[in-house]
Design a protein around this motif. Structure first.
Motif, PDB file in Angstrom:
ATOM      1  N   CYS A 176       0.843  -1.193   0.000  1.00  0.00           N
ATOM      2  CA  CYS A 176       0.000   0.000   0.000  1.00  0.00           C
ATOM      3  C   CYS A 176       0.882   1.249   0.000  1.00  0.00           C
ATOM      4  CB  CYS A 176      -0.913   0.016   1.230  1.00  0.00           C
ATOM      5  SG  CYS A 176      -0.003  -0.008   2.800  1.00  0.00           S
ATOM      6  N   MET A 177       0.252   2.405  -0.128  1.00  0.00           N
ATOM      7  CA  MET A 177       0.964   3.678  -0.135  1.00  0.00           C
ATOM      8  C   MET A 177       1.771   3.869   1.150  1.00  0.00           C
ATOM      9  SD  MET A 177       1.577   6.703  -1.600  1.00  0.00           S
ATOM     10  CE  MET A 177       0.282   7.228  -2.731  1.00  0.00           C
ATOM     11  N   GLU A 178       1.222   3.425   2.271  1.00  0.00           N
ATOM     12  CA  GLU A 178       1.909   3.617   3.557  1.00  0.00           C
ATOM     13  C   GLU A 178       3.231   2.851   3.586  1.00  0.00           C
ATOM     14  OE1 GLU A 178      -1.373   3.148   3.225  1.00  0.00           O
ATOM     15  OE2 GLU A 178      -1.754   5.272   3.696  1.00  0.00           O
ATOM     16  N   ASP A 179       3.275   1.676   2.960  1.00  0.00           N
ATOM     17  CA  ASP A 179       4.526   0.923   2.884  1.00  0.00           C
ATOM     18  C   ASP A 179       5.557   1.681   2.056  1.00  0.00           C
ATOM     19  OD1 ASP A 179       3.451  -1.151   4.333  1.00  0.00           O
ATOM     20  OD2 ASP A 179       3.022  -2.401   2.588  1.00  0.00           O
ATOM     21  N   ALA A 180       5.083   2.317   0.993  1.00  0.00           N
ATOM     22  CA  ALA A 180       5.974   3.004   0.060  1.00  0.00           C
ATOM     23  C   ALA A 180       6.457   4.338   0.594  1.00  0.00           C
ATOM     24  CB  ALA A 180       5.270   3.219  -1.280  1.00  0.00           C
ATOM     25  N   ARG A 181       5.749   4.888   1.558  1.00  0.00           N
ATOM     26  CA  ARG A 181       6.102   6.212   2.076  1.00  0.00           C
ATOM     27  C   ARG A 181       6.337   6.180   3.582  1.00  0.00           C
ATOM     28  NH1 ARG A 181       2.285  10.884   0.469  1.00  0.00           N
ATOM     29  NH2 ARG A 181       4.190  12.081   0.716  1.00  0.00           N
ATOM     30  N   PRO A 182       7.374   5.454   4.050  1.00  0.00           N
ATOM     31  CA  PRO A 182       7.660   5.432   5.486  1.00  0.00           C
ATOM     32  C   PRO A 182       8.121   6.781   5.997  1.00  0.00           C
ATOM     33  CG  PRO A 182       9.456   4.433   4.273  1.00  0.00           C
ATOM     34  CD  PRO A 182       8.350   4.680   3.286  1.00  0.00           C
ATOM     35  N   ALA A 183       8.567   7.626   5.089  1.00  0.00           N
ATOM     36  CA  ALA A 183       9.008   8.964   5.474  1.00  0.00           C
ATOM     37  C   ALA A 183       8.472   9.968   4.456  1.00  0.00           C
ATOM     38  CB  ALA A 183      10.528   9.038   5.517  1.00  0.00           C
ATOM     39  N   ILE A 184       8.094  11.137   4.947  1.00  0.00           N
ATOM     40  CA  ILE A 184       7.576  12.195   4.083  1.00  0.00           C
ATOM     41  C   ILE A 184       8.691  13.205   3.830  1.00  0.00           C
ATOM     42  CG2 ILE A 184       5.820  13.964   3.785  1.00  0.00           C
ATOM     43  CD1 ILE A 184       4.741  11.111   3.939  1.00  0.00           C
ATOM     44  N   LEU A 185       9.023  13.420   2.556  1.00  0.00           N
ATOM     45  CA  LEU A 185      10.081  14.372   2.230  1.00  0.00           C
ATOM     46  C   LEU A 185       9.649  15.791   2.585  1.00  0.00           C
ATOM     47  CD1 LEU A 185      11.195  13.038  -1.270  1.00  0.00           C
ATOM     48  CD2 LEU A 185      12.450  12.858   0.866  1.00  0.00           C
ATOM     49  N   PRO A 186      10.542  16.569   3.172  1.00  0.00           N
ATOM     50  CA  PRO A 186      10.217  17.958   3.548  1.00  0.00           C
ATOM     51  C   PRO A 186      10.285  18.888   2.321  1.00  0.00           C
ATOM     52  CG  PRO A 186      12.469  17.449   4.171  1.00  0.00           C
ATOM     53  CD  PRO A 186      11.887  16.182   3.603  1.00  0.00           C
ATOM     54  N   HIS A 187       9.175  19.048   1.623  1.00  0.00           N
ATOM     55  CA  HIS A 187       9.163  19.775   0.356  1.00  0.00           C
ATOM     56  C   HIS A 187       9.641  21.218   0.487  1.00  0.00           C
ATOM     57  CE1 HIS A 187       5.939  16.831  -1.396  1.00  0.00           C
ATOM     58  NE2 HIS A 187       7.074  16.244  -1.081  1.00  0.00           N
ATOM     59  N   ALA A 188       9.181  21.921   1.536  1.00  0.00           N
ATOM     60  CA  ALA A 188       9.559  23.331   1.699  1.00  0.00           C
ATOM     61  C   ALA A 188      11.068  23.471   1.899  1.00  0.00           C
ATOM     62  CB  ALA A 188       8.809  23.939   2.884  1.00  0.00           C
ATOM     63  N   ASP A 189      11.646  22.561   2.667  1.00  0.00           N
ATOM     64  CA  ASP A 189      13.089  22.619   2.903  1.00  0.00           C
ATOM     65  C   ASP A 189      13.869  22.263   1.634  1.00  0.00           C
ATOM     66  OD1 ASP A 189      12.983  23.371   5.611  1.00  0.00           O
ATOM     67  OD2 ASP A 189      12.651  21.297   6.228  1.00  0.00           O
ATOM     68  N   LEU A 190      13.331  21.331   0.834  1.00  0.00           N
ATOM     69  CA  LEU A 190      13.967  20.995  -0.442  1.00  0.00           C
ATOM     70  C   LEU A 190      13.994  22.208  -1.366  1.00  0.00           C
ATOM     71  CD1 LEU A 190      12.688  17.431  -1.444  1.00  0.00           C
ATOM     72  CD2 LEU A 190      15.072  18.176  -1.324  1.00  0.00           C
ATOM     73  N   GLU A 191      12.859  22.899  -1.428  1.00  0.00           N
ATOM     74  CA  GLU A 191      12.784  24.083  -2.293  1.00  0.00           C
ATOM     75  C   GLU A 191      13.774  25.152  -1.829  1.00  0.00           C
ATOM     76  OE1 GLU A 191       9.369  26.842  -4.408  1.00  0.00           O
ATOM     77  OE2 GLU A 191       8.836  25.560  -2.729  1.00  0.00           O
ATOM     78  N   LYS A 192      13.855  25.344  -0.512  1.00  0.00           N
ATOM     79  CA  LYS A 192      14.800  26.304   0.050  1.00  0.00           C
ATOM     80  C   LYS A 192      16.235  25.915  -0.292  1.00  0.00           C
ATOM     81  CE  LYS A 192      16.555  27.946   4.517  1.00  0.00           C
ATOM     82  NZ  LYS A 192      16.427  27.815   5.996  1.00  0.00           N
ATOM     83  N   ALA A 193      16.524  24.616  -0.241  1.00  0.00           N
ATOM     84  CA  ALA A 193      17.879  24.133  -0.506  1.00  0.00           C
ATOM     85  C   ALA A 193      18.337  24.527  -1.898  1.00  0.00           C
ATOM     86  CB  ALA A 193      17.928  22.615  -0.346  1.00  0.00           C
ATOM     87  N   PHE A 194      17.507  24.294  -2.912  1.00  0.00           N
ATOM     88  CA  PHE A 194      17.932  24.580  -4.279  1.00  0.00           C
ATOM     89  C   PHE A 194      17.824  26.062  -4.610  1.00  0.00           C
ATOM     90  CE2 PHE A 194      17.223  19.988  -4.416  1.00  0.00           C
ATOM     91  CZ  PHE A 194      18.466  19.617  -4.913  1.00  0.00           C
ATOM     92  N   ASP A 195      16.960  26.788  -3.895  1.00  0.00           N
ATOM     93  CA  ASP A 195      16.973  28.252  -4.015  1.00  0.00           C
ATOM     94  C   ASP A 195      18.278  28.810  -3.460  1.00  0.00           C
ATOM     95  OD1 ASP A 195      14.495  28.338  -5.179  1.00  0.00           O
ATOM     96  OD2 ASP A 195      13.414  28.848  -3.338  1.00  0.00           O
ATOM     97  N   PHE A 196      18.799  28.143  -2.446  1.00  0.00           N
ATOM     98  CA  PHE A 196      20.057  28.542  -1.812  1.00  0.00           C
ATOM     99  C   PHE A 196      21.250  28.293  -2.746  1.00  0.00           C
ATOM    100  CE2 PHE A 196      23.604  26.203   0.226  1.00  0.00           C
ATOM    101  CZ  PHE A 196      24.227  27.218   0.926  1.00  0.00           C
ATOM    102  N   GLY A 197      21.075  27.382  -3.703  1.00  0.00           N
ATOM    103  CA  GLY A 197      22.153  27.083  -4.632  1.00  0.00           C
ATOM    104  C   GLY A 197      22.766  25.718  -4.423  1.00  0.00           C
ATOM    105  N   ALA A 198      22.032  24.834  -3.738  1.00  0.00           N
ATOM    106  CA  ALA A 198      22.542  23.481  -3.498  1.00  0.00           C
ATOM    107  C   ALA A 198      22.736  22.730  -4.813  1.00  0.00           C
ATOM    108  CB  ALA A 198      21.572  22.710  -2.600  1.00  0.00           C
ATOM    109  N   THR A 199      23.736  21.870  -4.834  1.00  0.00           N
ATOM    110  CA  THR A 199      23.963  21.009  -6.005  1.00  0.00           C
ATOM    111  C   THR A 199      23.548  19.570  -5.718  1.00  0.00           C
ATOM    112  OG1 THR A 199      26.251  20.580  -5.315  1.00  0.00           O
ATOM    113  CG2 THR A 199      25.876  22.403  -6.852  1.00  0.00           C
ATOM    114  N   HIS A 200      23.273  19.277  -4.450  1.00  0.00           N
ATOM    115  CA  HIS A 200      22.822  17.934  -4.102  1.00  0.00           C
ATOM    116  C   HIS A 200      21.954  17.991  -2.853  1.00  0.00           C
ATOM    117  CE1 HIS A 200      26.329  18.266  -1.375  1.00  0.00           C
ATOM    118  NE2 HIS A 200      25.570  17.558  -0.565  1.00  0.00           N
TER     119      HIS A 200
END
Length: 250
Positions: free
Chosen positions: A104-128
């Motif tokens: 099920c979806m719950e098995d596939a998503r044991p962790a929720i990615l922090p979308h806002a922090d990801l967006e901030k990371a690449f706005d900051f200029g992250a390469t990875h």
């Protein structure tokens, strides 16, 4: 309408080894596809709706999945797609008996990615970016991404497909250790390493030095720790990229 292409991929070392005698992975083969962002396939649907999508059995039928036959040929069993800043993150399991099975979806998503922090990371200029999630008494890489131009620069400079993220995926971090991943998780506070290659508490300092990694951030979230940073390009790598660009003109 826009087009969707593979911007980066990751295959576990165990599955890479299993595929060694059979050919390229589903992730690698998918790079040959360009998808319609306005289409009705699962990738476009997730992009448009902003909702995750789960396919339990690829072989059992997902008519809208253009790569369905390819997925089956590559031994893919289940696929999960989630929206992320700028696109869609797709991951899945194989039909190999040693691989964990999803129901099920719950098995596939044991962790929720922090979308806002990801967006901030690449706005900051992250390469990875690397998402570390806790599994028992340790943290391991749950997902990672490297900018395509960074991968091209590394390939030109090194002559292989290794990156800081691919090598970090081979590392397990004890949950009670004193490094930035475990400490950020325990404290609930962001940690920044200005020079990770020189930090004595950083277990992957040698990797940071090998791949010329600059400032790194470690941001705790509900389900793990997001690590992001900037990989610097050496003069030699820039020179090789220039040489390759000039060669392609002739």
């Amino acid at each position: 309408g826009g087009k969707l292409v593979v911007a980066g991929d990751y295959v576990t070392p165990a599955w890479t080894a299993a595929l060694a005698a059979e050919g390229e992975s589903f992730a690698e083969a998918s790079k040959a596809y360009t998808l319609d962002a306005n289409g009705d396939g699962p990738v476009a649907t997730v992009l448009k709706t902003g909702d995750p999508l789960y396919i339990q059995d690829v072989a059992g039928g997902c008519d809208a999945l253009r790569r369905g036959r390819l997925a089956i040929a590559c031994g893919i069993k289940s696929i999960c797609l989630i929206p992320v800043p700028g696109g869609v993150f797709e991951y899945g399991t194989s039909d190999d008996a040693s691989i964990a099975k999803w129901t099920c979806m719950e098995d596939a998503r044991p962790a929720i990615l922090p979308h806002a922090d990801l967006e901030k990371a690449f706005d900051f200029g992250a390469t990875h970016a690397i998402f570390w999630w806790r599994k028992g008494d340790h943290f391991e890489v749950g997902a990672s991404y490297v900018l395509p131009e960074r991968l091209r620069a590394l390939r030109a400079a090194r002559g292989d497909d290794k990156s800081y993220t691919s090598e970090s995926a081979l590392v397990q971090i004890p949950a009670e250790s004193m490094g930035p991943v475990a400490t950020a998780a325990r404290s609930g506070k962001e940690i920044t390493l200005e020079d990770p290659a020189a930090d004595p508490k950083f277990k992957r300092a040698s990797l940071a030095a090998e791949f010329n990694i600059g400032r790194c951030h470690f941001v705790p979230s509900r389900d793990g720790v997001l690590e992001y940073g900037t990989g610097l390009i050496s003069f030699l790598a820039r020179l090789k990229l220039l040489e390759n660009a000039v060669a392609s003109m002739y």
